[in-house]
Design an enzyme around this catalytic site. Structure first.
Site, PDB file in Angstrom:
ATOM      1  N   LYS A  72      40.218  31.636  33.341  1.00  0.00           N
ATOM      2  CA  LYS A  72      39.034  32.157  32.659  1.00  0.00           C
ATOM      3  C   LYS A  72      39.278  32.198  31.148  1.00  0.00           C
ATOM      4  CE  LYS A  72      35.855  36.113  33.261  1.00  0.00           C
ATOM      5  NZ  LYS A  72      35.654  37.349  34.062  1.00  0.00           N
ATOM      6  N   SER A 147      31.213  37.923  35.984  1.00  0.00           N
ATOM      7  CA  SER A 147      31.344  37.114  34.779  1.00  0.00           C
ATOM      8  C   SER A 147      32.233  35.891  34.955  1.00  0.00           C
ATOM      9  CB  SER A 147      31.914  37.978  33.642  1.00  0.00           C
ATOM     10  OG  SER A 147      33.213  38.465  33.987  1.00  0.00           O
ATOM     11  N   SER A 171      33.385  41.058  39.110  1.00  0.00           N
ATOM     12  CA  SER A 171      33.266  39.764  38.441  1.00  0.00           C
ATOM     13  C   SER A 171      34.082  38.640  39.046  1.00  0.00           C
ATOM     14  CB  SER A 171      33.624  39.902  36.958  1.00  0.00           C
ATOM     15  OG  SER A 171      32.633  40.631  36.285  1.00  0.00           O
TER      16      SER A 171
END
Length: 463
Positions: A72, A147, A171
């Site tokens: 990420k 996210s 997330s």
């Protein structure tokens, strides 16, 4: 699903596939990305490949050696850009490795790129990225969740064998559910946060996203462990729990507001399947389980407002405007932070302000303790608490963009685990009539990821 970590590792170790060819295949897929999965596919992968090949030749290879992994965009990798998908960090280059990246490199994994995400991990759809929304591989008109939407879609679209995301209120698990992948929220403190861009420091956890429960377990075994560089790191407590085949559903989950009919039907079908496998599934009183979302949306913005204060155009990040320091602060943060980031900073500043700190923040902290004690009490009797991962399947791009409260409700079942510092696992549990993936969530006792993995494998075998 093409390769898993375990299946690909066996072929690499047996000499059936070369690391160079495997990595080349995945890099080509990532470079051909049409879903906006990657913020960047790294151009200096050759050195990682050479190191992995040397490990294989020297007999020191691990199960991750030569495996293409995505990270990420809020996880630091020395010498590489890391921007949390925000314009304010567009040109930031990491000066050191996060602990999880150190562990991946030591295991011989190949980190092929950084994935798109909601800006500073604030969102449930990856629509809040400053660089555009990531699309769901199962339906490009739908969001992949957030996210960690880019990390989820990278795995679902086979642009990486597995990935790392971060989970503050769901997330990892929510996008895993939306994309038909496996997502683990580890027990808070068991995976180092050193080198993770902070959103909510008492909530953030790095975790694996994978195609199978076995792969998530393998990746967790590599990245977990105490780290002296992280003040929130915890030495995992030894657990020796035996599977009792007893599961608990919090009362009220089945009739939750906004629970989609197909999600409910899938959940009940999975419960019936588990009962046929010899499980007992009881509804239990967890009176404050439903209040975890409210607690989260007080604590998280408060921590956001503190953590993001450093990004002001003076100390970190890009700068906009001229004049005195206050003008620079206002211009930089007003232009380079997106709407959702500004919203949460304002909310957090408000709940921490004089006159409201006791009314909101302190009450939320007290209620957090109650929620944790209730979960701990239930998990002394049951293997895990079971819920749908999300109230609905993946929703349409733009469908909830104008209604942040509706967007926040997608975290309804996931936030209790973060608030209470418990581990949780989302496993695919089928699809709805439109072919969109659905997920089931298990919340476990602290440090008892082993039971979650055992339960997840059972679900994989019966779905």
């Amino acid at each position: 699903m093409e390769h898993t970590i375990s299946s690909l590792s066996k072929k690499i170790h047996a000499g059936e596939l070369s690391i160079k060819d495997v990595v080349s295949q995945y890099v080509s897929r990532a470079q051909a990305d049409t879903l906006n999965v990657y913020r960047e596919v790294f151009s200096d992968i050759e050195s990682q490949v050479a190191a992995a090949e040397a490990m294989l030749k020297g007999g020191t290879a691990t199960v991750l050696t030569g495996i293409p992994i995505a990270i990420k965009d809020n996880i630091l990798f020395a010498g590489h850009k890391a921007g949390a998908s925000s314009k304010i960090l567009e040109h930031y280059t990491a000066s050191y490795d996060s602990t999880v990246v150190k562990k991946l490199k030591a295991a011989g994994a190949i980190i092929i790129g950084r994935t798109n995400m909601d800006e500073f991990a604030m969102g449930s759809s990856t629509e809040n990225s400053a660089y555009g929304v990531t699309k769901n591989p199962h339906d490009e008109t739908k969001v992949p969740g957030g996210s960690s939407g880019g990390s989820a879609s990278a795995v679902a679209a086979d642009m990486a064998v597995a990935s790392l995301g971060s989970d503050t209120g769901g997330s990892i698990r929510q996008p895993a559910s939306y994309t038909g992948t496996v997502g683990l929220l580890p027990t808070y403190g068991t995976v180092s946060r050193h080198g993770l861009m902070a959103m909510g420091s008492s909530l953030d956890v790095i975790g694996p996203m994978a195609k199978t429960v076995e792969d998530a377990e393998l990746l967790f075994s590599i990245i977990s462990g105490f780290d002296a560089l992280d003040s929130t790191s915890i030495q995992p407590e030894a657990t020796a729990r035996t599977l009792t085949k007893k599961l608990a559903i919090p009362k009220g989950v089945r009739g939750s507001k906004g629970l989609d009919a197909e999600v409910s039907e899938n959940f009940e079908a999975m419960i019936s399947s588990l009962e046929r496998e010899g499980f007992t599934v009881d509804e239990v009183e967890l009176p404050h389980f439903e209040h975890a979302l409210a607690v989260y949306y007080i604590l998280m913005p408060a921590e956001v407002s503190s953590n993001l204060a450093r990004f002001d155009g003076i100390r970190y990040g890009e700068r906009v405007g001229e004049g005195n320091v206050h003008d620079i602060y206002g211009a930089t943060r007003g232009v380079l932070f997106g709407p959702e980031v500004r919203r949460r900073i304002l909310l957090g500043t408000y709940v921490l302000s004089h006159g409201y700190y006791d009314a909101y923040y302190n009450k939320a902290v007290a209620l957090r303790g109650i929620i944790r004690r209730e979960l701990e009490g239930a998990l002394k009797e049951y293997d895990a608490i079971i819920t749908p991962t999300t109230p609905t399947p993946a929703f349409g791009i733009g469908e909830k963009a104008e209604d942040p409260v509706e967007m926040y409700l997608s975290d309804l079942f996931t936030v209790p685990a973060n608030v209470a510092h418990h581990p949780a696992l989302s496993v695919p549990s089928g699809k709805n009539a439109a072919g969109l993936p659905l997920g089931i969530q298990f919340i476990g006792a602290r440090f008892d990821e082993a039971t979650l993995f055992a339960l997840g494998k059972i679900v994989e075998n019966i779905r």
